[in-house]
Design a protein around this motif. Sequence first.
Motif, PDB file in Angstrom:
ATOM      1  N   ASP A 134       0.821  -1.204   0.000  1.00  0.00           N
ATOM      2  CA  ASP A 134       0.000   0.000   0.000  1.00  0.00           C
ATOM      3  C   ASP A 134       0.860   1.261   0.000  1.00  0.00           C
ATOM      4  N   SER A 135       1.920   1.245   0.781  1.00  0.00           N
ATOM      5  CA  SER A 135       2.792   2.419   0.840  1.00  0.00           C
ATOM      6  C   SER A 135       3.521   2.637  -0.482  1.00  0.00           C
ATOM      7  N   ARG A 136       3.827   1.575  -1.199  1.00  0.00           N
ATOM      8  CA  ARG A 136       4.468   1.707  -2.505  1.00  0.00           C
ATOM      9  C   ARG A 136       3.527   2.432  -3.474  1.00  0.00           C
TER      10      ARG A 136
ATOM     11  N   ARG B  11       1.006   4.413  -2.638  1.00  0.00           N
ATOM     12  CA  ARG B  11       0.821   5.778  -2.137  1.00  0.00           C
ATOM     13  C   ARG B  11       2.024   6.649  -2.511  1.00  0.00           C
ATOM     14  N   GLU B  12       3.205   6.076  -2.409  1.00  0.00           N
ATOM     15  CA  GLU B  12       4.412   6.823  -2.771  1.00  0.00           C
ATOM     16  C   GLU B  12       4.403   7.183  -4.252  1.00  0.00           C
ATOM     17  N   GLY B  13       3.925   6.286  -5.084  1.00  0.00           N
ATOM     18  CA  GLY B  13       3.814   6.573  -6.515  1.00  0.00           C
ATOM     19  C   GLY B  13       2.854   7.722  -6.779  1.00  0.00           C
ATOM     20  N   ARG B  14       1.721   7.724  -6.062  1.00  0.00           N
ATOM     21  CA  ARG B  14       0.755   8.821  -6.229  1.00  0.00           C
ATOM     22  C   ARG B  14       1.349  10.143  -5.742  1.00  0.00           C
ATOM     23  N   TYR B  15       2.062  10.104  -4.624  1.00  0.00           N
ATOM     24  CA  TYR B  15       2.698  11.323  -4.114  1.00  0.00           C
ATOM     25  C   TYR B  15       3.749  11.858  -5.085  1.00  0.00           C
ATOM     26  N   THR B  16       4.516  10.971  -5.665  1.00  0.00           N
ATOM     27  CA  THR B  16       5.534  11.378  -6.629  1.00  0.00           C
ATOM     28  C   THR B  16       4.879  12.053  -7.838  1.00  0.00           C
TER      29      THR B  16
END
Length: 104
Positions: free
Chosen positions: A28-30, A32-37
């Motif tokens: 899930d964090s992976r 989310r990190e992609g969306r944040y990037t």
Amino acid sequence: MDEIISTVVANGIWAVLFCGLLVFELRDSRGREGRYTGMIAELSERLATVNAVERDAKTIKSDVSDVREKATVIKSDTAAIRVAVAPERKLASGDAEAAACAAV
């Protein structure tokens, strides 16, 4: 890997639940990190646009200031020309009093 699985199974259901939750959170964090990037990249592009607009606004403000200064100079030059031309207009209109004043 088999050693980790056997340790987890030996420690019971809580260890299994913990490992399952850990794996879920990592995936899930992976994402989310992609969306944040992606969001950061989009905001960076928008910030570049805002900076360009700000530079253009400063340029326009400077140009307007220059035009105002030139207009002030033109107004003062026009006023000086009007003062210089005014006696000549009175002479051209045939005003005898103005002619007498101009002769003195």
